[in-house]
Design a protein around this motif. Structure first.
Motif, PDB file in Angstrom:
ATOM      1  N   ASN A 101      73.300 -70.480 -53.812  1.00 38.57           N
ATOM      2  CA  ASN A 101      73.807 -71.585 -53.400  1.00 38.57           C
ATOM      3  C   ASN A 101      73.738 -73.546 -53.440  1.00 38.57           C
ATOM      4  N   ILE A 102      72.186 -73.309 -53.507  1.00 39.08           N
ATOM      5  CA  ILE A 102      71.897 -74.944 -53.843  1.00 39.08           C
ATOM      6  C   ILE A 102      72.069 -75.315 -54.869  1.00 39.08           C
ATOM      7  N   THR A 103      71.947 -74.127 -56.237  1.00 37.49           N
ATOM      8  CA  THR A 103      72.323 -74.187 -57.934  1.00 37.49           C
ATOM      9  C   THR A 103      74.437 -74.690 -58.067  1.00 37.49           C
ATOM     10  N   ALA A 104      74.886 -74.128 -56.901  1.00 40.06           N
ATOM     11  CA  ALA A 104      76.106 -74.025 -56.496  1.00 40.06           C
ATOM     12  C   ALA A 104      76.536 -75.521 -55.500  1.00 40.06           C
ATOM     13  N   GLY A 105      75.653 -76.031 -55.053  1.00 43.89           N
ATOM     14  CA  GLY A 105      75.727 -77.295 -54.164  1.00 43.89           C
ATOM     15  C   GLY A 105      75.526 -78.724 -55.258  1.00 43.89           C
ATOM     16  N   ALA A 106      74.562 -78.268 -56.413  1.00 45.01           N
ATOM     17  CA  ALA A 106      74.649 -79.349 -57.681  1.00 45.01           C
ATOM     18  C   ALA A 106      75.994 -79.588 -58.229  1.00 45.01           C
ATOM     19  N   ILE A 107      76.133 -78.412 -58.595  1.00 45.63           N
ATOM     20  CA  ILE A 107      77.615 -78.414 -60.009  1.00 45.63           C
ATOM     21  C   ILE A 107      79.011 -78.590 -58.567  1.00 45.63           C
ATOM     22  N   LEU A 108      78.523 -78.421 -57.438  1.00 46.73           N
ATOM     23  CA  LEU A 108      79.884 -79.103 -56.755  1.00 46.73           C
ATOM     24  C   LEU A 108      79.855 -80.804 -56.031  1.00 46.73           C
ATOM     25  N   PHE A 109      78.896 -81.204 -56.795  1.00 43.53           N
ATOM     26  CA  PHE A 109      78.775 -82.476 -56.061  1.00 43.53           C
ATOM     27  C   PHE A 109      79.414 -82.984 -57.321  1.00 43.53           C
ATOM     28  N   PHE A 110      78.987 -82.846 -58.947  1.00 48.26           N
ATOM     29  CA  PHE A 110      79.722 -82.697 -59.609  1.00 48.26           C
ATOM     30  C   PHE A 110      81.137 -82.845 -60.160  1.00 48.26           C
ATOM     31  N   SER A 111      81.626 -82.399 -60.007  1.00 48.03           N
ATOM     32  CA  SER A 111      82.756 -81.015 -60.436  1.00 48.03           C
ATOM     33  C   SER A 111      83.895 -80.941 -59.268  1.00 48.03           C
ATOM     34  N   PHE A 112      83.682 -81.116 -58.527  1.00 51.61           N
ATOM     35  CA  PHE A 112      84.253 -80.162 -56.611  1.00 51.61           C
ATOM     36  C   PHE A 112      85.420 -80.988 -56.446  1.00 51.61           C
TER      37      PHE A 112
END
Length: 181
Positions: A101-112
């Motif tokens: 979830n933390i990794t997905a949160g960082a990815i979503l920050f840049f590409s959400f």
């Protein structure tokens, strides 16, 4: 003290250069993340969270570089770290979803592709509702989604990346940028 300074002059210079490079990298990284957050119209709290993650990563890299400069005996340190990481690995295996979830949160920050205020529909068989959800907040671990009747759904970030999400209504579609009710 003077003998120590003379015998370790090269290590001290390399350490000072490393600190300077880390400070410059931190400044550039912070500025880049803030610029991406501003351009993408991302909430300041999310930008600060990603900035904190980047700072922690730079700190770990800096510790590794400085320990290499000072010639730390990696066999002895490796034994300690392997023991510690074995215990941590068992603990993290039990809570792998937190890391994802933390990794997905960082990815979503840049590409959400969605922002707070957008209405989305999640195509998930476990969600019984067909009505769209309003994105209220995007955190490090989850996205807060609200139905029109007020019901709140806290949806994990890793599922937000795994499931199909359809944009029903963008908050940018109104002339004043306000949310649709």
């Amino acid at each position: 003290m003077q003998e120590f300074l003379l015998s370790n002059k090269n290590e001290m210079i390399a350490t000072a250069i490393t600190f300077c490079l880390l400070l410059i990298l931190k400044f550039v990284t912070d500025k880049t993340i803030r610029k991406i957050g501003r351009i993408s119209d991302i909430v300041e709290a999310r930008t600060l969270l990603i900035t904190k993650y980047a700072s922690m990563l730079l700190t770990l890299v800096g510790i590794g570089v400085i320990s290499f400069i000072w010639g730390v005996n990696f066999r002895e340190v490796g034994l300690v770290f392997s023991s510690v990481f074995a215990v941590i690995g068992v603990a993290l295996f039990a809570s792998w979803s937190i890391l994802s979830n933390i990794t997905a949160g960082a990815i979503l920050f840049f590409s959400f592709p969605f922002k707070i205020g957008d209405r989305v529909k999640i195509l998930d068989k476990d969600i019984e509702s067909e009505e769209p959800f309003l994105i209220e907040d995007i955190r490090a671990f989850h996205v807060s989604l609200r139905k029109s009747n007020g019901e709140l759904l806290v949806y994990p970030n890793n599922l937000m990346m795994q499931k199909a999400v359809t944009l029903i209504y963008s908050s940018e579609d109104t002339p004043d940028g306000s949310e649709e009710t």
